[in-house]
Structures are given as C-alpha cells and as structure tokens.
Design an enzyme around this catalytic site. Sequence first.
Site, PDB file in Angstrom:
ATOM      1  N   PHE A 273      13.142  32.986  18.505  1.00  0.00           N
ATOM      2  CA  PHE A 273      12.332  33.449  17.892  1.00  0.00           C
ATOM      3  C   PHE A 273      13.186  34.395  17.087  1.00  0.00           C
ATOM      4  CE2 PHE A 273       8.686  36.637  16.513  1.00  0.00           C
ATOM      5  CZ  PHE A 273       8.398  36.202  15.706  1.00  0.00           C
ATOM      6  N   ILE A 274      13.296  35.891  18.285  1.00  0.00           N
ATOM      7  CA  ILE A 274      13.020  37.224  17.016  1.00  0.00           C
ATOM      8  C   ILE A 274      14.755  37.161  17.485  1.00  0.00           C
ATOM      9  CG2 ILE A 274      13.190  39.922  18.066  1.00  0.00           C
ATOM     10  CD1 ILE A 274      10.302  39.606  18.670  1.00  0.00           C
TER      11      ILE A 274
ATOM     12  N   ASP B 130      22.452  30.880  24.305  1.00  0.00           N
ATOM     13  CA  ASP B 130      21.164  30.771  24.904  1.00  0.00           C
ATOM     14  C   ASP B 130      21.553  29.261  25.348  1.00  0.00           C
ATOM     15  OD1 ASP B 130      18.383  31.624  22.234  1.00  0.00           O
ATOM     16  OD2 ASP B 130      18.703  29.686  24.145  1.00  0.00           O
TER      17      ASP B 130
ATOM     18  N   TYR C 192       5.077  38.701  35.649  1.00  0.00           N
ATOM     19  CA  TYR C 192       5.777  38.679  33.961  1.00  0.00           C
ATOM     20  C   TYR C 192       5.585  40.717  34.321  1.00  0.00           C
ATOM     21  CZ  TYR C 192       7.076  38.292  29.593  1.00  0.00           C
ATOM     22  OH  TYR C 192       7.713  38.606  27.821  1.00  0.00           O
TER      23      TYR C 192
END
Length: 327
Positions: A11-12, A31, A149
Amino acid sequence: MKAVVTGGAGFIGSHLCDHLVALGYQVTVLDDLSTGSLENLVHAQGAPGFRFVEGDVLDRGLVDSLIKGSDVVFHLAAAVGVYNIVDNPLRSLRVNLHGTENVVEAAAAHRVPYMIASTSEVYGKNDANGLKESDDRIYGPATTSRWSYAAAKGLDELVAYVHGVESGVPCVITRFFNIVGPRQTGRYGMVVPRFVDQAMADEPITVYGTGTQRRCFGSVFDVVPALLPLLETSEAYNQAVNLGGHEEVSIKGLADRVVELTGSRSPITFIDYEEAYGEGYEDMQRRYPDTSLAAQLIGYRPERDLNDIIRSLVEHRHAPGSVPEPA
Ligand code: UDP
C-alpha cells in the site's frame, strides 16, 4: 538516481514508487507479493528504469545485490496487519527482524542512504495526548502477538539507528500512525478500508470492543511526499520521526462517518475482541501523534482530514476495474 523500495507492491510502498517515478527515479521494487499486489504497480510499471523483483527480504544475497549500486533505499517490506501478525507470528517476527537487518547491513556496507519504516505500535499502550518520538514504550507480555510485533519493530529501529551512527551513512526511521488511502486492503485488519467496503456493500459495520477506542488516521498522500525530504535533511539522520494526521476519532465515530459519507444502509454492530482476534488480544485505547519534529525538520503539515481520507477510498472503490474487497 536509482532507488530501491522493499515492499514496493504494498500500500504505502506503491504510492512511494509512483512518487519516485514522477521525480525521475529509476525504481527497483523488491516484494514477495505476500500482502502486496502487482496491480498496485500498474502506474509505475513501464516507467524508464522501473524493475520489479519478486523475492524475499530474508534473502540476504538478493537484498545485498539490489542495494549495491543504488542511491537510496526505502525499506517498507514487513509483515503487517493485525490478522496477519496473529495468524503468522513466527514468519512475521522473522521478516520484521531479519529482513530489516539484511536491508540495513547492505545499505551501511554499500553506503546507501536508507529509510526504515516503523510504526506507532512501538509506543504500545502509551496513550499520551500527542506522542513524542522520545516518549516511553509500554508493552504487555511478549506472548501477546501484538507486543511481539511492537518489540520487533522497536528492535528494527535500534538496528537502523546503531548502524547509522557507526557507519555515518544517512539513516531515517519513520513512525507511521494509522496511514490510510487507496490500495490499502482491509483483508489483514485495517479498519478504514474494512468499514468502507462494508458500507459500500450495505453489510454490517463491525466495530470491535466498545468503539470508544480512538485513533488518528493519516493520509498516504500527506505522508509519502515527506519521505525523500527527510532523507535529504541531515538533522533527521539517526532519528525516529512521527508521521500521521491530526484528526482524532473514536472507532464508533469512524463507523458513523463512513455511513454518512457513503450514504450506506449498513447497521453498526459491536463485536467482542475475542471473537474478532481470538484469545489474548489487547487493544490500545488511544494513539495520537505529535508531528512537530517532522514539521520542524521538513515543514510537514498534513492537509487531508478524515473526510478526505474516507472519500479517497470510496473513489478508488468506484474506479473502473476496481472490485470491492471481501471484508
Ligand atoms: N477495528 C474495528 N473493526 C474492524 C477492524 C478494526 O473496530 O473491522 C478496530 C481495532 O480493534 C482498533 C481500531 O479499529 O481498535 C484500529 O484497528 P487497525 O487494525 O486499523 O489499527 P491499529 O489497531 O493497529 O491502530
């Protein structure tokens, strides 16, 4: 100029690729398409020097070979989204710890300026009014996935920082606060695209807990143009910098706003956290950024309010070829 964007199909990351391409950068994306998608790159694909490499940030040799010879690296590849983190704790930990280590080590070794994406999650349960970069982190036990996380992202910051100081290579850490915009999927938990998809399908809007928990959503269109200027500002080096919006809203208030702006007939339903995320999940009540450091460093001033942010998602869902995502 050559840029490497890890997580560039996300997304970003994909918005950053569009931005860099528009500035004339030759962009290489790394990616693994785990949560990102090639569709996010339709605008960047075909630009001069654009290259997509499907691969894993855990592949140290690959990371090193891509970063070597580039002028700047933006590390956005990460395991993200509450559902993803809860469902895949070990994989998430490995990607977020060792993936960042690989990127930072390669960038420092080849003297390539680097930006590491971190998150407001690092503040944990600190609900101060206007979290400052130097504020305390407050975590629950590491056995709760959310805190593992947060701890992993906190260690990422430390790895980036220590390498930055020791190598003298420009390093900036950005802490994103609930960034939202087109291409963000609700599949892994993010609340705004979930509510927009539910509203547009006239399905129940799923508020978790009481809905009194508060967030401050920021627009991807405000945040992405800030990244390169930070890497070009020496006062920002070896610092964590908050980036986000300014309009705070309760999650119930968000649901109301989404219904209003979409003209939806969706009812608003309340769901227990346990049902939503499984046992042992801990939410945070509030998360509001102080972005004065970014303002001081690069004149950062977020311009989009919550209505703009919601509308940008609605328009994207209406765009030709766009299919509403399953909630
Ligand atoms: N949330 C919700 N309904 C959903 C998804 C999320 O009420 O369908 C809530 C979630 O429990 C949290 C807030 O919305 O209180 C923001 O969740 P998100 O995962 O987007 O971001 P984070 O919790 O990391 O701030």
